[in-house]
Structures are given as structure tokens and as C-alpha cells.
Design a protein around this motif. Structure first.
Motif, PDB file in Angstrom:
ATOM      1  N   GLU A 460    -118.471   6.359 -29.702  1.00 44.57           N
ATOM      2  CA  GLU A 460    -118.609   7.595 -29.740  1.00 44.57           C
ATOM      3  C   GLU A 460    -117.601   7.379 -31.183  1.00 44.57           C
ATOM      4  N   LEU A 461    -117.954   7.573 -32.184  1.00 46.54           N
ATOM      5  CA  LEU A 461    -117.112   7.436 -33.924  1.00 46.54           C
ATOM      6  C   LEU A 461    -116.943   9.120 -34.054  1.00 46.54           C
ATOM      7  N   LEU A 462    -115.508   9.049 -34.399  1.00 50.99           N
ATOM      8  CA  LEU A 462    -114.392  10.078 -34.636  1.00 50.99           C
ATOM      9  C   LEU A 462    -113.687  10.439 -36.473  1.00 50.99           C
ATOM     10  N   PRO A 463    -114.705   9.954 -37.409  1.00 51.66           N
ATOM     11  CA  PRO A 463    -113.729  10.168 -38.691  1.00 51.66           C
ATOM     12  C   PRO A 463    -112.784  10.531 -38.269  1.00 51.66           C
ATOM     13  N   GLY A 464    -111.778  10.569 -39.291  1.00 49.01           N
ATOM     14  CA  GLY A 464    -110.740  11.891 -40.273  1.00 49.01           C
ATOM     15  C   GLY A 464    -111.642  12.123 -41.286  1.00 49.01           C
ATOM     16  N   SER A 465    -110.813  13.547 -40.569  1.00 47.71           N
ATOM     17  CA  SER A 465    -111.477  14.611 -42.287  1.00 47.71           C
ATOM     18  C   SER A 465    -110.777  16.374 -42.654  1.00 47.71           C
ATOM     19  N   VAL A 466    -111.085  16.958 -43.270  1.00 46.90           N
ATOM     20  CA  VAL A 466    -110.647  18.297 -43.560  1.00 46.90           C
ATOM     21  C   VAL A 466    -110.666  19.043 -41.731  1.00 46.90           C
ATOM     22  N   ALA A 467    -111.609  19.115 -41.714  1.00 49.68           N
ATOM     23  CA  ALA A 467    -112.220  19.972 -41.199  1.00 49.68           C
ATOM     24  C   ALA A 467    -111.521  19.572 -39.458  1.00 49.68           C
ATOM     25  N   LEU A 468    -111.393  17.998 -39.245  1.00 48.01           N
ATOM     26  CA  LEU A 468    -110.597  17.961 -37.480  1.00 48.01           C
ATOM     27  C   LEU A 468    -109.553  18.258 -37.794  1.00 48.01           C
ATOM     28  N   GLY A 469    -108.585  17.563 -38.792  1.00 47.20           N
ATOM     29  CA  GLY A 469    -107.338  17.827 -39.446  1.00 47.20           C
ATOM     30  C   GLY A 469    -107.211  19.438 -39.088  1.00 47.20           C
ATOM     31  N   ASN A 470    -107.407  20.746 -39.400  1.00 44.04           N
ATOM     32  CA  ASN A 470    -107.187  21.511 -39.454  1.00 44.04           C
ATOM     33  C   ASN A 470    -107.209  21.944 -38.185  1.00 44.04           C
ATOM     34  N   LEU A 471    -108.105  21.464 -37.081  1.00 42.39           N
ATOM     35  CA  LEU A 471    -108.313  21.543 -35.948  1.00 42.39           C
ATOM     36  C   LEU A 471    -106.901  21.064 -35.018  1.00 42.39           C
ATOM     37  N   ILE A 472    -106.716  19.756 -35.085  1.00 37.92           N
ATOM     38  CA  ILE A 472    -105.415  19.520 -34.989  1.00 37.92           C
ATOM     39  C   ILE A 472    -104.098  19.954 -34.953  1.00 37.92           C
ATOM     40  N   ARG A 473    -103.899  20.424 -36.473  1.00 38.33           N
ATOM     41  CA  ARG A 473    -103.205  21.221 -36.709  1.00 38.33           C
ATOM     42  C   ARG A 473    -102.317  22.464 -36.461  1.00 38.33           C
ATOM     43  N   ASP A 474    -103.763  23.327 -36.413  1.00 34.45           N
ATOM     44  CA  ASP A 474    -103.828  24.947 -35.529  1.00 34.45           C
ATOM     45  C   ASP A 474    -103.792  24.583 -34.298  1.00 34.45           C
ATOM     46  N   ASN A 475    -103.828  23.491 -32.709  1.00 32.62           N
ATOM     47  CA  ASN A 475    -103.722  23.532 -31.658  1.00 32.62           C
ATOM     48  C   ASN A 475    -105.207  23.757 -31.790  1.00 32.62           C
ATOM     49  N   LYS A 476    -105.790  23.779 -31.783  1.00 35.90           N
ATOM     50  CA  LYS A 476    -108.155  23.720 -31.151  1.00 35.90           C
ATOM     51  C   LYS A 476    -108.337  22.367 -30.951  1.00 35.90           C
ATOM     52  N   THR A 477    -107.760  21.714 -30.321  1.00 33.98           N
ATOM     53  CA  THR A 477    -108.390  20.672 -30.059  1.00 33.98           C
ATOM     54  C   THR A 477    -109.444  20.428 -29.298  1.00 33.98           C
ATOM     55  N   PHE A 478    -109.074  22.009 -28.491  1.00 34.81           N
ATOM     56  CA  PHE A 478    -110.606  21.854 -27.689  1.00 34.81           C
ATOM     57  C   PHE A 478    -112.412  22.594 -28.140  1.00 34.81           C
ATOM     58  N   GLN A 479    -112.036  22.685 -30.117  1.00 32.22           N
ATOM     59  CA  GLN A 479    -113.501  22.749 -30.312  1.00 32.22           C
ATOM     60  C   GLN A 479    -113.780  21.888 -31.183  1.00 32.22           C
ATOM     61  N   ILE A 480    -112.921  20.429 -30.663  1.00 34.79           N
ATOM     62  CA  ILE A 480    -113.947  19.658 -31.667  1.00 34.79           C
ATOM     63  C   ILE A 480    -114.960  18.953 -30.819  1.00 34.79           C
ATOM     64  N   PRO A 481    -115.131  18.730 -29.779  1.00 30.96           N
ATOM     65  CA  PRO A 481    -116.771  18.708 -29.077  1.00 30.96           C
ATOM     66  C   PRO A 481    -118.133  19.633 -30.310  1.00 30.96           C
ATOM     67  N   SER A 482    -116.935  20.903 -30.226  1.00 31.45           N
ATOM     68  CA  SER A 482    -118.146  21.928 -31.470  1.00 31.45           C
ATOM     69  C   SER A 482    -118.638  20.868 -32.403  1.00 31.45           C
ATOM     70  N   LEU A 483    -117.260  20.461 -33.046  1.00 30.01           N
ATOM     71  CA  LEU A 483    -117.078  20.153 -34.595  1.00 30.01           C
ATOM     72  C   LEU A 483    -117.724  18.601 -34.345  1.00 30.01           C
ATOM     73  N   GLN A 484    -118.232  17.944 -33.353  1.00 34.93           N
ATOM     74  CA  GLN A 484    -118.714  16.653 -32.753  1.00 34.93           C
ATOM     75  C   GLN A 484    -120.113  17.016 -32.963  1.00 34.93           C
ATOM     76  N   GLN A 485    -120.503  18.218 -32.472  1.00 34.57           N
ATOM     77  CA  GLN A 485    -121.903  18.540 -32.554  1.00 34.57           C
ATOM     78  C   GLN A 485    -122.914  19.056 -33.699  1.00 34.57           C
ATOM     79  N   ARG A 486    -121.869  19.886 -34.925  1.00 29.34           N
ATOM     80  CA  ARG A 486    -122.453  19.393 -36.128  1.00 29.34           C
ATOM     81  C   ARG A 486    -122.231  18.498 -37.389  1.00 29.34           C
ATOM     82  N   GLY A 487    -121.381  18.027 -36.727  1.00 27.41           N
ATOM     83  CA  GLY A 487    -120.300  16.767 -37.716  1.00 27.41           C
ATOM     84  C   GLY A 487    -121.473  15.715 -38.320  1.00 27.41           C
ATOM     85  N   LYS A 488    -122.499  15.567 -38.277  1.00 28.16           N
ATOM     86  CA  LYS A 488    -123.621  14.001 -38.301  1.00 28.16           C
ATOM     87  C   LYS A 488    -123.526  13.799 -40.541  1.00 28.16           C
ATOM     88  N   SER A 489    -122.633  15.336 -40.707  1.00 24.52           N
ATOM     89  CA  SER A 489    -122.404  14.432 -42.197  1.00 24.52           C
ATOM     90  C   SER A 489    -120.944  14.209 -42.477  1.00 24.52           C
TER      91      SER A 489
END
Length: 560
Positions: A460-489
Motif C-alpha cells: 500500500e502506497l500513501l505519498p505525501g500530498s496537499v490533501a493528505l497534509g490538510n487531513l493530518i493538520r486538521d486532525n481528520k485522519t479518519f478520512q484518509i481511507p476516503s482519500l485513498q478511494q479517490r486518490g489514484k491521480s
């Protein structure tokens, strides 16, 4: 008189099941019609022993006794053979059976004349030339009863018929004399492709193959285990073993290779676990990992974390990442490991490999001092505690690329674990640091291949990105699986997507993938194109039946 190689070629003939070599008798082959002689010359114990030495080695021949011994060997041009031997008095009895067909390049066997066996007085004894065997003739075989060897006066009995019940579990066929010799056990472990060797008091040696522990030989006494293990414990670690009950170190045994070793005390005595390390540094291609991992190696600063359960290849992935940097850049790479496992050769980069306990006191102290050593890349063997993570995050913010591992099951849980290591008052700052410095998280698992003889990697690959950084900064890591669903680009690869690709490429089975998947039904849907249990699609209406139905309706209306 035929040479030993010519005798072995009889096993390639159609209908030949076994080659029987008994001192004082002529060579025999077993076919559907019984045993037949294939040469006029009588076999001598000396000649037969010399031939066996060429096949299985001097040490194995010395162990032959009235108890049957059995080995698996691979001879050039002959393929895999099973060699069984025993000695009764002055009579040496050897049975050879083929376990798989010879290579296609093997020369065709020459037919031999069949002559009746003669008495010992008719012809003088003739020695049997030895055939050279390659080193490490060891393999995994199904359990079978060793064939009993007859005396010269007996008729050779047919082998026992297999029972109609389910086959027994596999066992390990290696050198019998290696059970009490650590160096030979380690050689056998490497020869059969084991990942680990366990030597435990009151248990037989255990080899880990494709995730399963397989015993070999008889249980080892606590005294023999202590005698095998203690000479290899470094002098600096003996007080640690005595005080703490365990110690870790690396071991280099020359031809046997390198090993990561843990020695500990337990209820029955001492225990040793030996992880086999390849002398060749692996590559991403050889490990079956995505090539996109290499993109993260060219960042000038940030954090790369390789995660997964213990024993699932994280250290090998770290070594492959460092090898890319060593090959492609002129950076200074500083590694801090406990212990040093892979030895990186000199390429373009400058590598400084430090071992905890030998070259530095701890990971944290090595990281603190490393910032004054002008490193470009820092490798930390494992992020174990809060102090090490704190120093690693600081290094990733100060112009260094830091690479490390953690024992976490997924990429999303890795981020939560890094944050939760800190007290609540520090977590906001840790989230800010992670949001800006995280470059890549690789979460990997090893699972059995389709043939069950090796392991393949799902990553499983999870590269750093602006979207991921925003979720970490806003304490919304529970939304990371949703980001992975739509983050192939964004270069995101989900674990279940990796499993489905392994199934589609034939490298593993769907049943195995379902066992490891986060969503088994979704993996099956990606592979088969339909969800399990879904009703079959309705058949398209038949035009002829529709026309007849319309005509019937019109007739009914007219009659009404």
C-alpha cells in the motif's frame, strides 16, 4: 563395468522406478516386473562409499548406520534424486529414486544389456567411480517412509503401498548430521530457502518456510543448545544476556552468509532465532514492489516510513531504497541499525553504517549526533519510542531525508501511531510537522504465492500530498481511507488494489488474497467483475414471445 553416472541414467528409462546398489552384488533396477541386473560387475563397499561421498558428502556418509538415512540431492543432468542408505555389518545398501524428471538438456540414456546376477566368486569386486554433486542438495519433500534395505541374501521387497488416507503434512529432508551442528543447520536453512531458523531447547530445529515452521530431526537437549549458541554471543553482549535475558546481534559465518540473531532464555533453556540475510542487496524489482517507491528517494528532505507486521520484509525494502540512493546520488547516507543487517557496497554515495550497542548507545543518541555529521539521508532501523520519533521528525525538518520502519498494519494507522506517541500537549505540533514533512508511507505484507513455494509482496502506497497534509493538520485522519478511494491521480495505491493485481497476474490465489484483504468481497469484485452473492442479470426478453403476447392481447380485446 559401468560408471556411476551411467548407472544413474537408468532412472531416466521408461518404467524404471528405482536403482538399488548393494555391496557384493551387481547393480539392480526396479521395474514393473521386479528387479533386474544392469551390469556384470559386483559393487564393493569402498567403491559404493566413494560414489556416495560424491553425491551427499563425506559428513553424511560417516553417519550411515543400521538406521536408514535419507537425503535429497540435485545432480547436474539428473534432476532431483532421493538417496537412501543403511549399513548392516559389512553390507552397504543404497537406494536411489527420482523425484522429478531430469532437465531437458540431460543426455538420453543408453540402453544397457540385461544379464543375470552372478555369484561373488565368478567376478572380482569392482569399485564404483564417484559422481560430483553440487553443494546444498536439500529440498522440501512430502513425508514418506524410508525404504528398508535388504541384506545380500534377501530378496528386495517392494516399497510399502501408500495409504488411501489424506497425505500427511510436509516434512523437511536435510542432512541428518546437521541437527547438532549450528553451521550446518544454517547452511541447510539457506539451501531450502527458509527465512528463519529456530533452535530451541527440548525441541527439534525449526525452519520457517513460506510462513510455516517445519521441524527437522530429533529434539535438542538444553545442554546441546547452550553449547551451540553461546560461543556465537559477542563478549560485550554476554552481560546483557545474563542481566536482561535476551540480546540481538548480527553474525557473519563466511560461506554460510549473514544472519540477524536473537538469543534468549525461556522455560526449557536457551533459544536462538536466526534471520537469514542475503549478501546481495535486494532491488524493488526483485522484491516485487512498485517502482513508484523510487520517486520518493529523490526528495532532499522529509520522512519515508516502511510499515507492516514483523517478518514481512520491511528491512529488505529499506535496503532497496538505500541502494537506489547509493546508486544514483552522491549523498552522504548515515544508517543507524540494531543490528546492521545488509552490507551496502561502495557505489556513488558515501555510506556510514552504525550499529546500536557497538558504535552508538541508542537510536536517539545516534540521531542527536548525526546532525553534526553532514548527512543527506539518515536511515533509522525502527521508530520504537517517543524520543527516537521526536529526533526523527526534527531531522526531517532540517534538510535531511529520513527513512525508517514501524510495526503498524496500514498507512493510516501509521500516522495515528506517530501522533499518539506524544502527550496531548505536543500532538498539534507533531501534526504540523507530519503534514509538511511526510513524503511516503509504504505498508506491505508477504503472502504465499500461487504454487505455495514462495512469498509475494502486496504493498500500500500513501505519498505525501496537499490533501493528505490538510487531513493530518486538521486532525481528520479518519478520512484518509476516503482519500485513498479517490486518490489514484495522487499516486495512492490501496492495499486491496495491490492484492487484486497479484491475483489477476497469477502470482497468488483469490482465496489467499481474501484472507489478507481489508475488504474481501471488494477484492473478489475487482478480480471477477461481479460481487459474490449478487443475483444473475435478467435475461433479455425474447422478441418472438413479445410479439405472440401482443397478438394474444389483441385477440382477447376483439373477442370481448
Amino acid at each position: 563395468m559401468k560408471t556411476f553416472t551411467e548407472l544413474l541414467r537408468h532412472l531416466s528409462q521408461p518404467g524404471v522406478q528405482e536403482l538399488a546398489l548393494i555391496s557384493g552384488r551387481t547393480p539392480l533396477v526396479k521395474t514393473g516386473n521386479g528387479f533386474e541386473s544392469v551390469d556384470d560387475a559386483l559393487l564393493t563397499p569402498e567403491g559404493l562409499q566413494e560414489a556416495l561421498r560424491g553425491m551427499v558428502g563425506e559428513a553424511r556418509v560417516a553417519t550411515i548406520s543400521e538406521k536408514p538415512s535419507q537425503w535429497a540431492v540435485r545432480l547436474e543432468g539428473q534432476g532431483s534424486l532421493i538417496v537412501g542408505a543403511l549399513r548392516r555389518g559389512d553390507v552397504l545398501n543404497v537406494r536411489i529414486v527420482r523425484k522429478e524428471p531430469p532437465p531437458a538438456s540431460a543426455p538420453a540414456p543408453t540402453p544397457a544389456p540385461t544379464t543375470p546376477a552372478s555369484t561373488p566368486a565368478a567376478r572380482p569386486p569392482a569399485p564404483v567411480p564417484a559422481a560430483k554433486a553440487p553443494r546444498g542438495g536439500v529440498q522440501i519433500l512430502p513425508t514418506e517412509k524410508p525404504a528398508a534395505a535388504p541384506s545380500p541374501a534377501e530378496t528386495i521387497p517392494p516399497p510399502d503401498e501408500p495409504e488411501a488416507e489424506a497425505p500427511p503434512p510436509p516434512r523437511l529432508v536435510v542432512r541428518p548430521e546437521s541437527a547438532g551442528n549450528l553451521s550446518m543447520l544454517l547452511e541447510d536453512a539457506r539451501a531450502v530457502g527458509a527465512s528463519d531458523l529456530h533452535v530451541v531447547a527440548s525441541r527439534p530445529p525449526l525452519f520457517r518456510l513460506v510462513g510455516e515452521l517445519l521441524p527437522h530431526g530429533e529434539p535438542l537437549s538444553p545442554e546441546s543448545v547452550e553449547k551451540m549458541l553461546m560461543p556465537h554471543v559477542p563478549a560485550r553482549l554476554r552481560p546483557v544476556l545474563e542481566r536482561e535475558g535476551s540480546c540481538d546481534f548480527s553474525l557473519d559465518l563466511g560461506d554460510s552468509g549473514r544472519f540477524r540473531v536473537n538469543i534468549s532464555r525461556q522455560r526449557t533453556g536457551y533459544k536462538g532465532c536466526f534471520r537469514l540475510i542475503s549478501r546481495d542487496v535486494p532491488t524493488l524489482e526483485s522484491l516485487g514492489l512498485p517502482a513508484d517507491i523510487a520517486k520518493a528517494c529523490h526528495h532532499h528532505q522529509g520522512l519515508i516510513v516502511v510499515t507492516g507486521p514483523s517478518g514481512h520484509g520491511k528491512t529488505s525494502t529499506l535496503a532497496a531504497i538505500i541502494d537506489i540512493i547509493n546508486r544514483d546520488t552522491t549523498h552522504h547516507v548515515l544508517t543507524v541499525e540494531d543490528p546492521v543487517e545488509y552490507l551496502h557496497p561502495r557505489k556513488k554515495a558515501l555510506l556510514s553504517q552504525r550499529e546500536v550497542g557497538t558504535h552508538t548507545k541508542s537510536f536517539a543518541s545516534a540521531l542527536k549526533g548525526s546532525l553534526r555529521e553532514d548527512p543527506d539521508v539518515i536511515l533509522v532501523g525502527e521508530l520504537r519510542d517517543t524520543e527516537t520519533v521526536r529526533m526523527a521528525l526534527a531531522a526531517s525538518e532540517t534538510g535531511h531525508l529520513l527513512v525508517s520502519t514501524m510495526n503498524t498494519p496500514s498507512a493510516a494507522k501509521t500516522i495515528d501511531r506517530l501522533i499518539d506517541l506524544f502527550p496531548p500537549g505536543d500532538q498539534a505540533q507533531v501534526r504540523m510537522t507530519l503534514a509538511s514533512s511526510l513524503r511516503l508511507i509504504v505498508s506491505q505484507r508477504l503472502l504465499p504465492s500461487t504454487d505455495g513455494r514462495s512469498l509475494v509482496a502486496a504493498a500500500e502506497l500513501l505519498p505525501g500530498s496537499v490533501a493528505l497534509g490538510n487531513l493530518i493538520r486538521d486532525n481528520k485522519t479518519f478520512q484518509i481511507p476516503s482519500l485513498q478511494q479517490r486518490g489514484k491521480s495522487l499516486g495512492i495505491v490501496r492495499f486491496d488494489d495491490s492484492l487484486a493485481e497479484l491475483v489477476r497476474s497469477g502470482r497468488t490465489t483469490l482465496e489467499t488474497a481474501r484472507l489478507y484483504a481489508e475488504s474481501p468481497d471488494e477484492v473478489e469484485a475487482m478480480v471477477t467483475g461481479k460481487r459474490p452473492g449478487a443475483p444473475p442479470p435478467e435475461a433479455a426478453p425474447d422478441p418472438a414471445k413479445q410479439l405472440l403476447s401482443k397478438m394474444g392481447n389483441l385477440l382477447n380485446r376483439k373477442s370481448a
